[in-house]
Design a protein around this motif. Structure first.
Motif, PDB file in Angstrom:
ATOM      1  N   LEU A  42       0.846  -1.184   0.000  1.00 22.92           N
ATOM      2  CA  LEU A  42       0.000   0.000   0.000  1.00 22.92           C
ATOM      3  C   LEU A  42       0.885   1.237   0.000  1.00 22.92           C
ATOM      4  N   VAL A  43       0.458   2.258  -0.744  1.00 20.88           N
ATOM      5  CA  VAL A  43       1.099   3.572  -0.702  1.00 20.88           C
ATOM      6  C   VAL A  43       0.109   4.535  -0.064  1.00 20.88           C
ATOM      7  N   VAL A  44       0.572   5.268   0.948  1.00 19.28           N
ATOM      8  CA  VAL A  44      -0.284   6.220   1.656  1.00 19.28           C
ATOM      9  C   VAL A  44       0.396   7.581   1.651  1.00 19.28           C
ATOM     10  N   SER A  45      -0.367   8.613   1.338  1.00 20.45           N
ATOM     11  CA  SER A  45       0.159   9.976   1.280  1.00 20.45           C
ATOM     12  C   SER A  45      -0.606  10.863   2.250  1.00 20.45           C
ATOM     13  N   GLY A  46       0.122  11.723   2.985  1.00 21.32           N
ATOM     14  CA  GLY A  46      -0.521  12.642   3.918  1.00 21.32           C
ATOM     15  C   GLY A  46       0.108  12.543   5.305  1.00 21.32           C
ATOM     16  N   ILE A  47      -0.619  12.956   6.278  1.00 26.62           N
ATOM     17  CA  ILE A  47      -1.918  13.623   6.251  1.00 26.62           C
ATOM     18  C   ILE A  47      -1.675  15.089   5.873  1.00 26.62           C
ATOM     19  N   ASN A  48      -2.372  15.567   4.836  1.00 25.32           N
ATOM     20  CA  ASN A  48      -2.105  16.909   4.340  1.00 25.32           C
ATOM     21  C   ASN A  48      -2.667  17.980   5.255  1.00 25.32           C
ATOM     22  N   ASN A  49      -1.963  19.112   5.282  1.00 22.17           N
ATOM     23  CA  ASN A  49      -2.368  20.260   6.081  1.00 22.17           C
ATOM     24  C   ASN A  49      -3.353  21.112   5.284  1.00 22.17           C
ATOM     25  N   GLY A  50      -4.596  20.663   5.199  1.00 19.70           N
ATOM     26  CA  GLY A  50      -5.620  21.348   4.421  1.00 19.70           C
ATOM     27  C   GLY A  50      -6.305  20.411   3.454  1.00 19.70           C
ATOM     28  N   ALA A  51      -7.478  20.803   3.013  1.00 24.82           N
ATOM     29  CA  ALA A  51      -8.322  19.944   2.177  1.00 24.82           C
ATOM     30  C   ALA A  51      -7.737  19.715   0.794  1.00 24.82           C
ATOM     31  N   ASN A  52      -8.092  18.581   0.219  1.00 26.09           N
ATOM     32  CA  ASN A  52      -7.854  18.283  -1.195  1.00 26.09           C
ATOM     33  C   ASN A  52      -9.161  17.733  -1.761  1.00 26.09           C
ATOM     34  N   MET A  53     -10.075  18.654  -2.071  1.00 25.56           N
ATOM     35  CA  MET A  53     -11.398  18.280  -2.546  1.00 25.56           C
ATOM     36  C   MET A  53     -11.665  18.944  -3.892  1.00 25.56           C
ATOM     37  N   GLY A  54     -12.597  18.369  -4.635  1.00 28.40           N
ATOM     38  CA  GLY A  54     -12.963  18.969  -5.912  1.00 28.40           C
ATOM     39  C   GLY A  54     -11.776  19.143  -6.833  1.00 28.40           C
ATOM     40  N   ASP A  55     -11.655  20.354  -7.413  1.00 28.48           N
ATOM     41  CA  ASP A  55     -10.582  20.644  -8.358  1.00 28.48           C
ATOM     42  C   ASP A  55      -9.196  20.561  -7.732  1.00 28.48           C
ATOM     43  N   ASP A  56      -9.125  20.631  -6.391  1.00 30.60           N
ATOM     44  CA  ASP A  56      -7.821  20.558  -5.716  1.00 30.60           C
ATOM     45  C   ASP A  56      -7.039  19.318  -6.126  1.00 30.60           C
ATOM     46  N   THR A  57      -7.750  18.242  -6.410  1.00 28.23           N
ATOM     47  CA  THR A  57      -7.075  16.971  -6.678  1.00 28.23           C
ATOM     48  C   THR A  57      -6.181  17.044  -7.916  1.00 28.23           C
ATOM     49  N   LEU A  58      -6.477  17.967  -8.841  1.00 26.64           N
ATOM     50  CA  LEU A  58      -5.649  18.108 -10.038  1.00 26.64           C
ATOM     51  C   LEU A  58      -4.289  18.714  -9.723  1.00 26.64           C
ATOM     52  N   TYR A  59      -4.235  19.517  -8.682  1.00 29.66           N
ATOM     53  CA  TYR A  59      -3.011  20.237  -8.335  1.00 29.66           C
ATOM     54  C   TYR A  59      -2.262  19.615  -7.163  1.00 29.66           C
ATOM     55  N   SER A  60      -2.946  18.823  -6.377  1.00 29.46           N
ATOM     56  CA  SER A  60      -2.435  18.366  -5.094  1.00 29.46           C
ATOM     57  C   SER A  60      -1.200  17.476  -5.204  1.00 29.46           C
ATOM     58  N   GLY A  61      -0.166  17.840  -4.466  1.00 24.18           N
ATOM     59  CA  GLY A  61       0.998  16.962  -4.358  1.00 24.18           C
ATOM     60  C   GLY A  61       0.695  15.742  -3.514  1.00 24.18           C
ATOM     61  N   THR A  62      -0.202  15.882  -2.552  1.00 26.92           N
ATOM     62  CA  THR A  62      -0.621  14.744  -1.732  1.00 26.92           C
ATOM     63  C   THR A  62      -1.260  13.675  -2.608  1.00 26.92           C
ATOM     64  N   VAL A  63      -2.197  14.102  -3.457  1.00 28.09           N
ATOM     65  CA  VAL A  63      -2.829  13.168  -4.380  1.00 28.09           C
ATOM     66  C   VAL A  63      -1.823  12.681  -5.418  1.00 28.09           C
ATOM     67  N   GLY A  64      -0.922  13.566  -5.850  1.00 25.29           N
ATOM     68  CA  GLY A  64       0.092  13.175  -6.826  1.00 25.29           C
ATOM     69  C   GLY A  64       0.969  12.038  -6.343  1.00 25.29           C
ATOM     70  N   ALA A  65       1.351  12.074  -5.072  1.00 24.02           N
ATOM     71  CA  ALA A  65       2.167  10.995  -4.510  1.00 24.02           C
ATOM     72  C   ALA A  65       1.408   9.676  -4.512  1.00 24.02           C
ATOM     73  N   ALA A  66       0.141   9.733  -4.087  1.00 16.01           N
ATOM     74  CA  ALA A  66      -0.679   8.517  -4.078  1.00 16.01           C
ATOM     75  C   ALA A  66      -0.916   8.019  -5.501  1.00 16.01           C
ATOM     76  N   MET A  67      -1.142   8.937  -6.423  1.00 13.67           N
ATOM     77  CA  MET A  67      -1.387   8.542  -7.803  1.00 13.67           C
ATOM     78  C   MET A  67      -0.170   7.854  -8.415  1.00 13.67           C
ATOM     79  N   GLU A  68       1.017   8.266  -8.005  1.00 13.49           N
ATOM     80  CA  GLU A  68       2.227   7.614  -8.518  1.00 13.49           C
ATOM     81  C   GLU A  68       2.254   6.148  -8.095  1.00 13.49           C
TER      82      GLU A  68
END
Length: 252
Positions: A85-111
């Motif tokens: 399993l790859v887990v990213s975070g816990i991020n300091n602030g939300a990653n919702m909606g359009d944020d997911t396109l820019y988020s490094g937190t989501v980017g790490a998990a997506m990798e």
């Protein structure tokens, strides 16, 4: 269970420290995370600058690169094994909606997901780390639930999880949600440098626009934990017929 942990706030951020402590009680964990804050780096990989890995204690390493860099080099040679399993975070602030396109937190998990490994991005809705212990415990509980259903170490999937900043006993149920949408970002901020040159700062993210029932914005506003399955394929299948006709006409 073996878990690779990364983030975009940097390896010393409170969120990744809390997440590592919580998941260490249920799995073998290793941290490979950015040296400094790399928020909004999305899926960026560093191709023209060398990357260096430094030890920061047992099971913790940091990299002078992006979140995706960290997961990429971890999975392509640094770890020497394939995590479950790859887990990213816990991020300091939300990653919702359009944020997911820019988020490094989501980017790490997506990798991790792109390498065929189940992956989760965890974020707290509000900045400041309030009730971080509750968020870390909830993250651990979710991982245990997924493990109990034999979903870890199997086919790849990608989850985006947003946790309200509340005590554990005040966190609502886990809700499966779609991504909401934000209004356009606020205007760019301009300032003069000491040398008289104009500097530009990217404005804050726009307010929620599509935040009705069923969205991540709505769920977290009600105190629930929002879980959104993500995918990478950006193909607009609904518009394929339209563009088939349009391109056919352009070639006539």
């Amino acid at each position: 269970m073996k878990i690779l942990i990364s983030n975009d706030d940097g390896y010393r951020a409170d969120g990744i420290v809390a997440l590592r402590q919580a998941l260490s009680t249920i799995a073998e964990v290793e941290v490979v995370a950015p040296e400094h804050n790399n928020s909004a780096k999305s899926n960026a990989l560093t191709l023209h600058t060398p990357l260096y890995v430094h030890d920061a204690g047992p099971g913790v390493r940091y990299v002078n690169g992006t979140p995706a860099d960290c997961v990429h080099i971890a999975l392509t040679g640094l770890l020497g094994y394939r995590p479950d399993l790859v887990v990213s975070g816990i991020n300091n602030g939300a990653n919702m909606g359009d944020d997911t396109l820019y988020s490094g937190t989501v980017g790490a998990a997506m990798e991790g997901y792109l390498f065929g490994i189940p992956s989760i991005a965890f974020s707290q809705v509000e900045k400041g780390w309030a009730h971080l212990d509750a968020a870390a415990e909830k993250a651990k509980q979710l991982v245990l639930q997924l493990q109990a259903q034999s979903l870890i170490g199997t086919r790849p999937w990608l989850l985006n999880v947003n946790l309200p900043n509340r005590p554990l006993d005040q966190l609502g149920e886990t809700r499966l949600c779609r991504l909401g949408r934000r209004h356009s970002a606020e205007p760019v901020i301009t300032q003069l440098s000491p040398r008289g040159e104009t500097m530009y700062w990217i404005g804050n993210a726009g307010a929620a626009m599509d935040d009705g029932e069923g969205t991540d914005f709505h769920a977290t506003r009600q105190g629930h934990v929002a879980v959104t399955p993500l995918k990478v394929d950006l193909t607009d299948f609904d518009q394929m017929a339209h563009w088939t006709q349009a391109l056919r006409g352009a070639q006539a």
